[in-house]
Design an enzyme around this catalytic site. Structure first.
Site, PDB file in Angstrom:
ATOM      1  N   ARG A  34      -2.548 -46.347  55.273  1.00  0.00           N
ATOM      2  CA  ARG A  34      -1.607 -45.551  54.473  1.00  0.00           C
ATOM      3  C   ARG A  34      -2.164 -44.157  54.323  1.00  0.00           C
ATOM      4  NH1 ARG A  34      -4.746 -48.239  51.275  1.00  0.00           N
ATOM      5  NH2 ARG A  34      -3.674 -50.167  51.786  1.00  0.00           N
ATOM      6  N   SER A  48      -9.981 -38.845  58.097  1.00  0.00           N
ATOM      7  CA  SER A  48     -10.437 -39.345  56.794  1.00  0.00           C
ATOM      8  C   SER A  48      -9.330 -39.952  55.940  1.00  0.00           C
ATOM      9  CB  SER A  48     -11.147 -38.226  56.046  1.00  0.00           C
ATOM     10  OG  SER A  48     -12.200 -37.774  56.845  1.00  0.00           O
ATOM     11  N   ASP A  79     -14.919 -39.695  57.203  1.00  0.00           N
ATOM     12  CA  ASP A  79     -15.891 -38.683  56.752  1.00  0.00           C
ATOM     13  C   ASP A  79     -17.093 -39.316  56.019  1.00  0.00           C
ATOM     14  OD1 ASP A  79     -14.283 -39.359  54.597  1.00  0.00           O
ATOM     15  OD2 ASP A  79     -13.761 -37.303  54.036  1.00  0.00           O
TER      16      ASP A  79
END
Ligand code: BGC
Length: 482
Positions: free
Chosen positions: A164, A149, A202
């Site tokens: 990132r 996630s 997610d």
């Protein structure tokens, strides 16, 4: 008198409270302005040039029918825990069984060395398989859905190039790289013969898991440690995929990564506290929207207000008290704010207890009023801002009526988050007041099904089915799908 009434607070404190109200309150006009800009930014993220919001295509190219079946493994690397599940999608429509184990993700791993993270994850998976199946070598038939996630570029469903780290993670050597081979290498080293079928976010998992049981589900959201949403776009509206010549009506789930909304600071009314949080975070300038909404930051915003009000000569709260505990960054999580907002006692004595036990501070009556109001302001702002994202996707897609599946600790546990979000949605979309309180809102945000368990399994199932049907778009390692 209302809980935590401020009517007897000294004048200077009242002035400071008023100032905080001005800083943190987002009125209807501002909500609309933010939403308007959000709609543009969603489109920009899908364009070739791109924008702040990554709008990542996920290669989830269909909704579940409810008739998916089979055994799957699901691995969930969230912000707080690591969870391993075995999911059985049963013959019965929209039904499933799940066995799961949760492992705490040690704090030091979040800012440690990449190899140690992958080794820890592989160890948990191995332990799970050994506990539930004995012989790991017999497991190679279980497709794995890995819920990772964080923003990741996916040219294929079985790759994820980390754009990132977010949610306070800061592990060197992973950004800009495909995490799948790193994870698979750790599995191989342990002789665990599992092959990854799909890497998912997610939010996409939440959307698909919720759509499995509810055909009205159109958007999946997470309001937890981080904050984000996914929805289904048609490929004809994704200019950055035009070079692939996919038929325009082909569905493609998009992981928005809306936490990055307004990183450039055009519309969000950021307070000096938000600016301080950003400056001291591992990734300044990133995740501007998330830093105002997500569970990781709510307690920290509150803590910064409290420290500021202590030093502020007008307010000067907790005068003469030792506030050293309060000075520790990230020492208060969002459950601390939840507890303050849940205090129903007129004298706020539960909040007093909380401050005494956790922070060694004894607020006086007026200070308790300020504490309560600050928590309300921060919690309300988060809920109202989150509604702008939901409204923006709904406007972009022309959804007049649908369900939105939401999960995460803030959505599930933070008091009034749902009602405040629903109220903001009503204001943004100009719905008339309800005549019957039991009536559903046109766009209703509901508690979602388990996205990173059932959703990950379903996405693995949908991907296998797609390959079987000969749709090989977005598949990097076809040999793993046999
Ligand atoms: C991540 C998203 C994730 C969200 C909720 C954000 O920080 O970038 O990928 O969906 O948190 O977990």
């Amino acid at each position: 008198m209302a809980v935590g009434s401020l009517s007897d607070a000294p004048k200077d404190l009242l002035k400071e409270i008023k100032h905080l109200e001005e800083l943190f309150t987002i009125d209807t006009a501002k909500l609309k302005e933010i939403t308007h800009h959000f709609v543009d930014e969603l489109a920009k993220g899908l364009s070739v040039e791109g924008g702040s919001i990554p709008m990542n295509p996920t290669w989830v190219m269909s909704r579940p029918t409810g008739h998916e079946t089979g055994n799957y493994l699901a691995l969930d690397m969230g912000g707080t825990n690591l969870r391993v599940c075995q999911v059985t999608l049963t013959e019965q429509k929209s039904e499933f069984d799940i066995i799961q184990s949760k492992y705490r993700l040690p704090e030091e791993l979040k800012t440690g060395v990449a190899e140690e993270l992958w080794e820890y994850i592989a160890d948990c998976l191995q332990q799970f398989i050994e506990t539930h199946h004995g012989d790991v070598t017999k497991m190679d038939k279980f497709p794995l859905g890995f819920t990772f996630s964080y923003p990741a570029t996916q040219n294929y469903i079985d790759e994820g190039i980390l754009q990132r780290w977010t949610k306070g993670f800061d592990i060197a050597g992973v950004e800009g790289r495909n995490v799948v081979p790193m994870f698979e290498a750790a599995l191989k080293q342990r002789g665990v013969p599992i092959k990854l079928t799909a890497l998912i976010n997610d939010t996409t998992g939440t959307l698909i898991a919720s759509a499995y049981t509810d055909p009205k589900m159109m958007i999946g959201c997470i309001f937890g440690t981080g904050c984000n949403a996914a929805y289904i776009e048609d490929c004809g509206s994704i200019p950055k995929l035009a070079h692939l010549n996919l038929p325009p009506e082909t569905p493609m789930a998009i992981n928005c990564e809306w936490g990055a909304f307004d990183n450039e600071g055009k519309v969000l009314p950021r307070t000096p506290y938000d600016i301080a949080i950003d400056k001291d975070s591992p990734r300044p300038g990133q995740q501007a929207f998330e830093k105002m909404i997500a569970g990781l930051y709510l307690g920290e915003i509150f803590r910064l207000v409290m420290v500021d009000m202590h030093h502020n000569p007008e307010a000067h709260i907790f005068a003469g008290q030792d506030i050293s505990k309060l000075r520790k960054p990230y020492s208060l999580d969002s459950s601390f704010l939840s507890a303050i907002e849940e205090d129903t006692l007129e004298d706020l004595s539960e909040t007093l207890d909380l401050f005494e036990t956790k922070l060694n501070i004894s607020p006086n009556r007026a200070e308790l009023g300020l504490i309560r109001r600050t928590a309300e302001l921060i919690g309300t702002r988060a809920a109202r801002l989150s509604a702008c994202g939901v409204a923006a996707i709904s406007i972009k897609k022309g959804y007049k009526s649908c369900h939105v599946g939401a999960d995460g600790s803030v959505f599930n546990k933070y008091p009034h988050f749902k009602a405040r979000g629903a109220q903001a949605l009503r204001e943004i979309l100009d719905w008339p007041e309800k005549t019957n309180p039991k009536e559903e809102d046109p766009i209703e945000i509901l508690a979602a099904e388990d996205g990173s368990g059932v959703g990950a399994a379903l996405i693995a199932a949908l991907t296998l089915q797609r390959v079987k049907d000969g749709n090989m778009h977005g598949i990097l390692h076809p040999e793993n799908f046999k």
